[in-house]
Design a protein around this motif. Sequence first.
Motif, PDB file in Angstrom:
ATOM      1  N   PRO A 167     -52.797 110.969  56.011  1.00  0.00           N
ATOM      2  CA  PRO A 167     -51.485 110.791  55.369  1.00  0.00           C
ATOM      3  C   PRO A 167     -51.033 112.003  54.566  1.00  0.00           C
ATOM      4  CG  PRO A 167     -52.896 108.873  55.013  1.00  0.00           C
ATOM      5  CD  PRO A 167     -53.766 109.937  55.602  1.00  0.00           C
ATOM      6  N   ARG A 168     -51.965 112.912  54.252  1.00  0.00           N
ATOM      7  CA  ARG A 168     -51.591 114.114  53.502  1.00  0.00           C
ATOM      8  C   ARG A 168     -51.054 115.219  54.407  1.00  0.00           C
ATOM      9  NH1 ARG A 168     -56.754 114.790  49.346  1.00  0.00           N
ATOM     10  NH2 ARG A 168     -56.025 113.344  47.742  1.00  0.00           N
ATOM     11  N   SER A 169     -51.049 115.027  55.694  1.00  0.00           N
ATOM     12  CA  SER A 169     -50.521 116.039  56.613  1.00  0.00           C
ATOM     13  C   SER A 169     -49.004 115.897  56.705  1.00  0.00           C
ATOM     14  CB  SER A 169     -51.151 115.897  57.999  1.00  0.00           C
ATOM     15  OG  SER A 169     -50.741 114.687  58.613  1.00  0.00           O
ATOM     16  N   TYR A 170     -48.301 117.021  56.711  1.00  0.00           N
ATOM     17  CA  TYR A 170     -46.843 116.906  56.689  1.00  0.00           C
ATOM     18  C   TYR A 170     -46.235 116.470  58.014  1.00  0.00           C
ATOM     19  CZ  TYR A 170     -47.379 122.038  57.461  1.00  0.00           C
ATOM     20  OH  TYR A 170     -47.758 123.294  57.885  1.00  0.00           O
ATOM     21  N   PRO A 171     -46.843 116.709  59.200  1.00  0.00           N
ATOM     22  CA  PRO A 171     -46.291 116.070  60.398  1.00  0.00           C
ATOM     23  C   PRO A 171     -46.341 114.538  60.305  1.00  0.00           C
ATOM     24  CG  PRO A 171     -47.673 117.916  61.012  1.00  0.00           C
ATOM     25  CD  PRO A 171     -47.881 117.699  59.551  1.00  0.00           C
ATOM     26  N   MET A 172     -47.439 114.003  59.724  1.00  0.00           N
ATOM     27  CA  MET A 172     -47.535 112.548  59.552  1.00  0.00           C
ATOM     28  C   MET A 172     -46.525 112.056  58.523  1.00  0.00           C
ATOM     29  SD  MET A 172     -49.276 110.040  60.846  1.00  0.00           S
ATOM     30  CE  MET A 172     -47.776 109.042  60.823  1.00  0.00           C
ATOM     31  N   TYR A 173     -46.346 112.834  57.472  1.00  0.00           N
ATOM     32  CA  TYR A 173     -45.341 112.503  56.452  1.00  0.00           C
ATOM     33  C   TYR A 173     -43.952 112.411  57.078  1.00  0.00           C
ATOM     34  CZ  TYR A 173     -41.895 113.907  52.861  1.00  0.00           C
ATOM     35  OH  TYR A 173     -40.769 114.016  52.067  1.00  0.00           O
ATOM     36  N   LEU A 174     -43.604 113.386  57.917  1.00  0.00           N
ATOM     37  CA  LEU A 174     -42.283 113.393  58.554  1.00  0.00           C
ATOM     38  C   LEU A 174     -42.140 112.223  59.518  1.00  0.00           C
ATOM     39  CD1 LEU A 174     -42.006 117.235  59.209  1.00  0.00           C
ATOM     40  CD2 LEU A 174     -40.692 115.902  57.539  1.00  0.00           C
ATOM     41  N   ALA A 175     -43.206 111.911  60.271  1.00  0.00           N
ATOM     42  CA  ALA A 175     -43.155 110.782  61.200  1.00  0.00           C
ATOM     43  C   ALA A 175     -42.979 109.472  60.446  1.00  0.00           C
ATOM     44  CB  ALA A 175     -44.426 110.746  62.053  1.00  0.00           C
ATOM     45  N   THR A 176     -43.624 109.346  59.293  1.00  0.00           N
ATOM     46  CA  THR A 176     -43.504 108.133  58.484  1.00  0.00           C
ATOM     47  C   THR A 176     -42.066 107.921  58.024  1.00  0.00           C
ATOM     48  OG1 THR A 176     -45.781 108.402  57.711  1.00  0.00           O
ATOM     49  CG2 THR A 176     -44.373 106.939  56.434  1.00  0.00           C
ATOM     50  N   LEU A 177     -41.360 109.019  57.789  1.00  0.00           N
ATOM     51  CA  LEU A 177     -39.954 108.931  57.379  1.00  0.00           C
ATOM     52  C   LEU A 177     -39.022 108.664  58.555  1.00  0.00           C
ATOM     53  CD1 LEU A 177     -39.718 111.824  54.762  1.00  0.00           C
ATOM     54  CD2 LEU A 177     -39.927 109.368  54.345  1.00  0.00           C
ATOM     55  N   GLY A 178     -39.569 108.668  59.766  1.00  0.00           N
ATOM     56  CA  GLY A 178     -38.759 108.362  60.943  1.00  0.00           C
ATOM     57  C   GLY A 178     -38.397 109.555  61.796  1.00  0.00           C
ATOM     58  N   CYS A 179     -38.944 110.742  61.477  1.00  0.00           N
ATOM     59  CA  CYS A 179     -38.655 111.926  62.282  1.00  0.00           C
ATOM     60  C   CYS A 179     -39.358 111.826  63.642  1.00  0.00           C
ATOM     61  CB  CYS A 179     -39.110 113.191  61.563  1.00  0.00           C
ATOM     62  SG  CYS A 179     -38.236 113.520  60.013  1.00  0.00           S
ATOM     63  N   ASP A 180     -38.787 112.477  64.617  1.00  0.00           N
ATOM     64  CA  ASP A 180     -39.336 112.501  65.975  1.00  0.00           C
ATOM     65  C   ASP A 180     -40.284 113.692  66.085  1.00  0.00           C
ATOM     66  OD1 ASP A 180     -39.851 112.152  68.657  1.00  0.00           O
ATOM     67  OD2 ASP A 180     -37.854 112.752  69.347  1.00  0.00           O
TER      68      ASP A 180
ATOM     69  N   PRO B 222     -38.250 101.389  62.716  1.00  0.00           N
ATOM     70  CA  PRO B 222     -38.950 102.615  63.104  1.00  0.00           C
ATOM     71  C   PRO B 222     -38.185 103.887  62.780  1.00  0.00           C
ATOM     72  CG  PRO B 222     -38.093 101.464  65.033  1.00  0.00           C
ATOM     73  CD  PRO B 222     -37.908 100.548  63.856  1.00  0.00           C
ATOM     74  N   SER B 223     -36.909 103.781  62.511  1.00  0.00           N
ATOM     75  CA  SER B 223     -36.115 104.974  62.184  1.00  0.00           C
ATOM     76  C   SER B 223     -35.203 104.679  61.003  1.00  0.00           C
ATOM     77  CB  SER B 223     -35.265 105.409  63.401  1.00  0.00           C
ATOM     78  OG  SER B 223     -36.092 105.805  64.454  1.00  0.00           O
ATOM     79  N   PRO B 224     -35.655 104.973  59.787  1.00  0.00           N
ATOM     80  CA  PRO B 224     -34.798 104.774  58.618  1.00  0.00           C
ATOM     81  C   PRO B 224     -33.478 105.521  58.778  1.00  0.00           C
ATOM     82  CG  PRO B 224     -37.045 105.289  57.954  1.00  0.00           C
ATOM     83  CD  PRO B 224     -36.968 105.501  59.439  1.00  0.00           C
ATOM     84  N   PRO B 225     -32.403 105.012  58.190  1.00  0.00           N
ATOM     85  CA  PRO B 225     -31.077 105.629  58.364  1.00  0.00           C
ATOM     86  C   PRO B 225     -31.035 107.102  57.984  1.00  0.00           C
ATOM     87  CG  PRO B 225     -30.911 103.481  57.286  1.00  0.00           C
ATOM     88  CD  PRO B 225     -32.369 103.804  57.362  1.00  0.00           C
ATOM     89  N   CYS B 226     -31.891 107.521  57.018  1.00  0.00           N
ATOM     90  CA  CYS B 226     -31.819 108.904  56.549  1.00  0.00           C
ATOM     91  C   CYS B 226     -32.661 109.848  57.409  1.00  0.00           C
ATOM     92  CB  CYS B 226     -32.291 108.993  55.102  1.00  0.00           C
ATOM     93  SG  CYS B 226     -34.014 108.467  54.877  1.00  0.00           S
ATOM     94  N   ALA B 227     -33.376 109.329  58.397  1.00  0.00           N
ATOM     95  CA  ALA B 227     -34.284 110.159  59.181  1.00  0.00           C
ATOM     96  C   ALA B 227     -33.508 111.084  60.115  1.00  0.00           C
ATOM     97  CB  ALA B 227     -35.223 109.282  60.003  1.00  0.00           C
ATOM     98  N   PRO B 228     -33.850 112.364  60.130  1.00  0.00           N
ATOM     99  CA  PRO B 228     -33.211 113.270  61.087  1.00  0.00           C
ATOM    100  C   PRO B 228     -33.556 112.873  62.520  1.00  0.00           C
ATOM    101  CG  PRO B 228     -34.408 114.473  59.373  1.00  0.00           C
ATOM    102  CD  PRO B 228     -34.822 113.048  59.274  1.00  0.00           C
TER     103      PRO B 228
END
Length: 367
Positions: A83-96, A55-61
């Motif tokens: 999926p084109r929304s940037y809050p969803m994009y950031l969450a997918t990368l593991g951001c809180d 759920p949290s990739p190592p590179c995720a802030p």
Amino acid sequence: MMVLLFGQRFTTNPRDYLSEGFTLEDHHVKTRDGHILIVHRIVRTRNYADHNASPSPPCAPSTPIIFQHGLMHSAGVWLANGPRSYPMYLATLGCDVWLGNTRGVYRLHESIKPSNRQYWDWTLTDLGTYDFEAIVLYVEKCTAKKPVFVGHSQGGTQALIGFQVHSDLSQHLSLFVGVCPAYYLRGSIHWIFRLANRFPSVTRLIFGSHGFAPITVWLRYIFPQRLYAAIGVLGVYHIFHWRNTQWPKENMPAFFKFTPEHTSARLVVDWLFSLHKRKIFPSLPSTVPEFSIKNIHCPVAIFAAQEDSVVDCDPLKAELAATSCNVVHWCDLEHYNHMDVLWAADSIDRIGVPLLRLVQTLDSGSH
């Protein structure tokens, strides 16, 4: 509630626009004046986290990021592009990722019912004094980290007012990001706004003293969804000159499931007055001598739409340069209007990716 048309469903539930494997946690945040705000946190579902990627990739802030909507919107406006929304994009990368809702959206209060006129007795000043403060401090307490606050339009205004009313509040943020923050305005761009300012008593009579034009909200449950979206597109073009050429056509009905949203008639009158003056003029407490942007003690980033017919960021840029504010990023978005910053098909590349880099820089500096 949802409407089914031509085999495609668009709902008013922001959860339905999340990517697979994600859901929303609802947090009830109480303001000092008794309003209860629903703040959503994007989280991975347990089964998905157990059987798929970490759920949290190592590179995720690890820094939490709060997204705050603008006038007559709700938090779902950030997710309507899926999926084109940037809050969803950031969450997918593991951001809180957290999504704030202002008072009025869910119409909750510890003691006052929304049918009572007193419930709707609030202005732009209250959003900055109470809502902004409550959300920031709540997320900071939950995560034990200073969050990033991303405010679109009125969402950015709330922060600027909150910084002025609470002299130390900006110290609870690691970064303030204004996305077309409404500080300087381009004036009354439509005859209806000029008429409203010329006859304020008539305006109050028409708008009432409760919620502003609630019929515009309820019509989305009555009209076929594509018809309602088409009316919305025509309306924002006629009033604000916002073109929808950069919005994915397949998502158009979704956008207008989250706007217009319930808000206070007094708040709308506040905005009409500010449009006339070409700058926001909140009614600040007597303890605050003047409204300015000198009281920002956290880093600042601004994304300014160059074709914005409502907000004018150029004077803000000059004023920030004349202060001691630490502006770490300024991006002039060519060919973007006031809503393209949320709904344009390439908003991830133009806003989401730079925002991720900013947060990653903050994270690396705190370790």
